[in-house]
Design a protein around this motif. Structure first.
Motif, PDB file in Angstrom:
ATOM      1  N   VAL A 182      -3.929  -0.599  10.940  1.00 21.73           N
ATOM      2  CA  VAL A 182      -3.857  -2.188  11.570  1.00 21.73           C
ATOM      3  C   VAL A 182      -5.277  -1.687  12.917  1.00 21.73           C
ATOM      4  O   VAL A 182      -4.276  -1.634  14.025  1.00 21.73           O
ATOM      5  CB  VAL A 182      -3.288  -3.140  11.138  1.00 21.73           C
ATOM      6  CG1 VAL A 182      -3.142  -4.171  12.320  1.00 21.73           C
ATOM      7  CG2 VAL A 182      -2.225  -2.900  10.718  1.00 21.73           C
ATOM      8  N   LEU A 196       0.418  -6.408   1.315  1.00 21.19           N
ATOM      9  CA  LEU A 196      -0.644  -6.536   2.342  1.00 21.19           C
ATOM     10  C   LEU A 196       0.420  -7.612   2.562  1.00 21.19           C
ATOM     11  O   LEU A 196       1.269  -7.278   3.924  1.00 21.19           O
ATOM     12  CB  LEU A 196      -2.616  -7.266   1.866  1.00 21.19           C
ATOM     13  CG  LEU A 196      -2.645  -7.844   3.148  1.00 21.19           C
ATOM     14  CD1 LEU A 196      -3.005  -7.011   4.323  1.00 21.19           C
ATOM     15  CD2 LEU A 196      -3.929  -8.866   2.890  1.00 21.19           C
ATOM     16  N   VAL A 253      -8.441   0.699   1.410  1.00 24.73           N
ATOM     17  CA  VAL A 253      -7.981   0.133   2.308  1.00 24.73           C
ATOM     18  C   VAL A 253      -8.330  -1.538   1.978  1.00 24.73           C
ATOM     19  O   VAL A 253      -9.685  -2.192   1.423  1.00 24.73           O
ATOM     20  CB  VAL A 253      -9.378   0.127   3.783  1.00 24.73           C
ATOM     21  CG1 VAL A 253      -8.939  -0.409   4.829  1.00 24.73           C
ATOM     22  CG2 VAL A 253      -8.842   1.067   3.985  1.00 24.73           C
ATOM     23  N   THR A 254      -7.910  -2.575   2.086  1.00 19.61           N
ATOM     24  CA  THR A 254      -8.071  -3.941   1.938  1.00 19.61           C
ATOM     25  C   THR A 254      -8.437  -4.798   3.413  1.00 19.61           C
ATOM     26  O   THR A 254      -7.660  -4.683   4.439  1.00 19.61           O
ATOM     27  CB  THR A 254      -5.988  -5.217   2.280  1.00 19.61           C
ATOM     28  OG1 THR A 254      -6.097  -4.302   0.432  1.00 19.61           O
ATOM     29  CG2 THR A 254      -7.041  -6.123   1.503  1.00 19.61           C
ATOM     30  N   ASN A 255      -9.651  -4.691   3.511  1.00 14.85           N
ATOM     31  CA  ASN A 255      -9.779  -5.873   4.925  1.00 14.85           C
ATOM     32  C   ASN A 255      -9.657  -7.290   4.682  1.00 14.85           C
ATOM     33  O   ASN A 255      -9.492  -8.339   3.931  1.00 14.85           O
ATOM     34  CB  ASN A 255     -11.653  -5.622   4.959  1.00 14.85           C
ATOM     35  CG  ASN A 255     -12.578  -4.909   5.058  1.00 14.85           C
ATOM     36  OD1 ASN A 255     -11.017  -3.895   6.118  1.00 14.85           O
ATOM     37  ND2 ASN A 255     -13.309  -4.119   4.592  1.00 14.85           N
ATOM     38  N   TYR A 256      -9.201  -8.066   5.673  1.00 13.92           N
ATOM     39  CA  TYR A 256      -8.927  -8.730   6.235  1.00 13.92           C
ATOM     40  C   TYR A 256      -8.938 -10.162   7.417  1.00 13.92           C
ATOM     41  O   TYR A 256      -8.658  -9.722   8.029  1.00 13.92           O
ATOM     42  CB  TYR A 256      -7.209  -9.558   5.780  1.00 13.92           C
ATOM     43  CG  TYR A 256      -6.212  -8.789   6.466  1.00 13.92           C
ATOM     44  CD1 TYR A 256      -6.028  -7.545   6.176  1.00 13.92           C
ATOM     45  CD2 TYR A 256      -5.735  -9.505   7.140  1.00 13.92           C
ATOM     46  CE1 TYR A 256      -5.144  -6.827   6.866  1.00 13.92           C
ATOM     47  CE2 TYR A 256      -4.756  -8.911   7.813  1.00 13.92           C
ATOM     48  CZ  TYR A 256      -4.435  -7.619   8.007  1.00 13.92           C
ATOM     49  OH  TYR A 256      -3.130  -6.783   8.875  1.00 13.92           O
ATOM     50  N   ILE A 271      -6.216  -5.328  15.356  1.00 15.17           N
ATOM     51  CA  ILE A 271      -6.244  -5.651  15.047  1.00 15.17           C
ATOM     52  C   ILE A 271      -6.460  -6.336  16.477  1.00 15.17           C
ATOM     53  O   ILE A 271      -5.859  -6.068  17.407  1.00 15.17           O
ATOM     54  CB  ILE A 271      -4.901  -7.215  14.454  1.00 15.17           C
ATOM     55  CG1 ILE A 271      -4.018  -6.314  15.197  1.00 15.17           C
ATOM     56  CG2 ILE A 271      -5.231  -7.376  12.869  1.00 15.17           C
ATOM     57  CD1 ILE A 271      -2.701  -7.288  14.713  1.00 15.17           C
ATOM     58  N   ALA A 327      -9.127  -7.364  10.354  1.00 14.30           N
ATOM     59  CA  ALA A 327      -7.800  -6.256  10.217  1.00 14.30           C
ATOM     60  C   ALA A 327      -8.551  -5.595   8.825  1.00 14.30           C
ATOM     61  O   ALA A 327      -8.583  -5.470   8.155  1.00 14.30           O
ATOM     62  CB  ALA A 327      -6.348  -6.913  10.145  1.00 14.30           C
ATOM     63  N   GLY A 328      -7.235  -4.554   8.420  1.00 15.13           N
ATOM     64  CA  GLY A 328      -7.324  -3.414   7.820  1.00 15.13           C
ATOM     65  C   GLY A 328      -5.937  -2.801   7.052  1.00 15.13           C
ATOM     66  O   GLY A 328      -5.307  -3.086   8.220  1.00 15.13           O
ATOM     67  N   PHE A 329      -6.092  -3.036   6.104  1.00 14.51           N
ATOM     68  CA  PHE A 329      -4.331  -2.215   5.680  1.00 14.51           C
ATOM     69  C   PHE A 329      -4.911  -1.191   4.006  1.00 14.51           C
ATOM     70  O   PHE A 329      -5.526  -1.089   3.856  1.00 14.51           O
ATOM     71  CB  PHE A 329      -3.866  -3.394   5.024  1.00 14.51           C
ATOM     72  CG  PHE A 329      -2.855  -3.486   4.114  1.00 14.51           C
ATOM     73  CD1 PHE A 329      -1.565  -2.452   4.326  1.00 14.51           C
ATOM     74  CD2 PHE A 329      -2.817  -3.235   2.800  1.00 14.51           C
ATOM     75  CE1 PHE A 329      -0.541  -2.584   3.759  1.00 14.51           C
ATOM     76  CE2 PHE A 329      -0.799  -2.706   2.016  1.00 14.51           C
ATOM     77  CZ  PHE A 329      -0.593  -2.610   1.901  1.00 14.51           C
ATOM     78  N   LEU A 350      -0.471   3.640   7.679  1.00 11.35           N
ATOM     79  CA  LEU A 350      -0.938   2.152   8.701  1.00 11.35           C
ATOM     80  C   LEU A 350      -2.114   2.399   9.458  1.00 11.35           C
ATOM     81  O   LEU A 350      -2.128   3.317  10.152  1.00 11.35           O
ATOM     82  CB  LEU A 350       0.439   1.884   9.182  1.00 11.35           C
ATOM     83  CG  LEU A 350       0.133  -0.107   8.922  1.00 11.35           C
ATOM     84  CD1 LEU A 350      -0.003  -0.561   8.038  1.00 11.35           C
ATOM     85  CD2 LEU A 350       1.349  -0.426  10.093  1.00 11.35           C
TER      86      LEU A 350
END
Lengths: 324, 324
Positions: B13, A106, A29-32, B15, B24-26, B11
């Protein structure tokens, strides 16, 4: 152990160790943070510019709110409005940093699920994120319309990939964390390919050059006026095309045959005339395949029967020499 | 769009587009097959060797059972037993292939959650996976004890990173998909650094050299006898250490100072005597920092007051010249 690429690795392994060969899955998981400009929700026909912001090493970790400490996410948290989307991914650790592939993936995902103008995606970052910005732009130049590294640095030998990239670089003259020579080297190396590069030095500022940089309103004006590079097709002079006809040998000893059909230059690997590829012209001695891919063939201009050309492809620069 | 690094991107996400700057998370999922050897579940004190297998382009996609079409996963499906763990990730598409970072992260995760012997992890792959094996080994040489590329190829300019890597390469002499010159180039380039490389050519075989290669029992015997490289410390001759004392300039114009304390060589950046780093010796003119990291300093052997040394670090090879 360095098993987490980005933050918050959500482990999700579904294996059954009694069977011999089983299915499993590895999840990352990439948090942003994502910021939407005013009007994004109401004006649903428009496609919006997007800025990717990469933080410094101190904001790494698993608490994505740390990313609001500096740069555009801080300005947003303080109430500033920007007329574009901002995504701010969090690196899990300074050791991992911002792997180009991860940011590329991403970004592709964000573009797929939001109304992003693909021709106006911008990349910026400070300190560790400045290094990240250089590196990611070099690896995926086709992703971005402009790059704004702040007090970073990088590998000068890859700057040929940024020959068409608008760049505005910032650094503090008294930076003791990332010496200004890091920016000096990148800028002077890139300038050979790309004379329009902008470079702002704050002579009296130390490592924190980002506060002044991101407070520079003209930065955003300049940024938003840039669009993603594309080759523009020109009509070549049929006589000049003749100059580039012939056989050329690359470093792998593969032979390429160039021939003109009177309107364009056509190339194929020797021995495979079925693989003919027409080239488009973008100026004297310059040819390309696809207006968005930075693959390009450049002959030394104005030389009759040019003895070589340079082939820029996705990963490599090759000099191909004329042979009999 | 190229937003899926590996297969089955799940997926996720979360948001909320009414707020201005939101979390958000990817999420990305790598699907893979895992094979456990007989005894893995009962002998729970042992750490087991592991082989990473990378398939060819035809097995890309989202159905991980396709990976059983060729190579070790096929042999396992047909009932063959191996005395080691096998993981076989699936690439989502031939365009994406096997990104080194993704395989590195997957491997780190598998090592964290299984009883793997970190000194006996092996890497193999066929065709697209053969290219993958070369590339991943070059990017993460510290991960692997041996590499077995089958009908692949790669970037010869990075082979210096494999100077300590046991390699057994396979190719069919009549391969029309991946020309044998791809292997020839890699092998002849690597042999300069690594004379022990093995190279098996099947002169009459086309692209499918993998069937014969993976049926070679001695391949597994050879493989399992390899362990991950480590530098072995030697006691340097105090007099010879004196030869390497002095100041050296690298390509970035950084000066490094070398001095002997009679027992070992010590290095520091000029102007930063607090950053002294003791070097260990692995033989005449050869020094290293950590026995597992392939960072190494190599002086031309036997030369008094050697005029230069080569610094191998994680990403780069630098030649540093002696200065006054």
């Amino acid at each position: 152990m360095l098993s987490r690429i980005f933050t918050g690795l959500l482990l999700f392994v579904s294996i059954n160790t009694t069977a011999q060969q089983v299915h499993a899955g590895f999840t990352q998981v990439t948090n942003y943070l994502i910021y939407y400009p005013d009007g994004y929700n109401t004006d649903t026909t428009r496609r919006w510019p997007l800025m990717v912001f990469l933080h410094g090493s101190g904001e790494s970790g698993s608490d994505v709110d740390k990313v609001k400490v500096n740069g555009p996410p801080k300005l947003v948290a303080d109430g500033k409005k920007f007329p574009f989307i901002i995504i701010s991914p969090q690196a899990s650790s300074p050791q991992v940093g911002f792997p180009p592939l991860q940011v590329h993936a991403l970004l592709a995902d964000v573009k797929e699920h939001n109304r992003v103008d693909p021709d106006r995606v911008y990349l910026t970052g400070l300190s560790m994120g400045g290094y990240g910005a250089w590196k990611i732009a070099q690896e995926y130049p086709e992703d971005f319309a402009a790059v704004i590294p702040v007090c970073g640095g990088g590998d000068t030998s890859l700057n040929w990939k940024l020959r068409y990239m608008p760049v505005w670089n910032f650094h503090g003259g008294k930076d003791m964390n990332v010496p200004i020579s890091q920016s000096d080297d990148m800028v002077s190396s890139l300038r050979k390919y790309n004379p329009t590069i902008r470079y702002t030095i704050y002579p009296e500022v130390g490592h924190n050059s980002w506060e002044k940089a991101y407070d520079t309103d003209s930065l955003y004006t300049w940024m938003l006026s840039q669009t993603r590079f594309r080759f523009h097709e020109t009509n070549p002079d049929p006589a000049s095309l003749k100059l580039y006809e012939g056989k050329f040998l690359d470093q792998r000893n593969d032979t390429l045959v160039f021939q003109s059909d009177g309107k364009q230059l056509i190339v194929w690997p020797a021995g495979a005339p079925d693989d003919k590829l027409p080239l488009k012209s973008s100026g004297p001695g310059r040819f390309y395949i696809n207006d968005r891919m930075l693959t390009e063939i450049v002959f030394p201009s104005g030389k009759s029967k040019a003895p070589y050309f340079t082939l820029y492809d996705r990963n490599d620069r090759k000099v191909c020499r004329r042979v009999k």
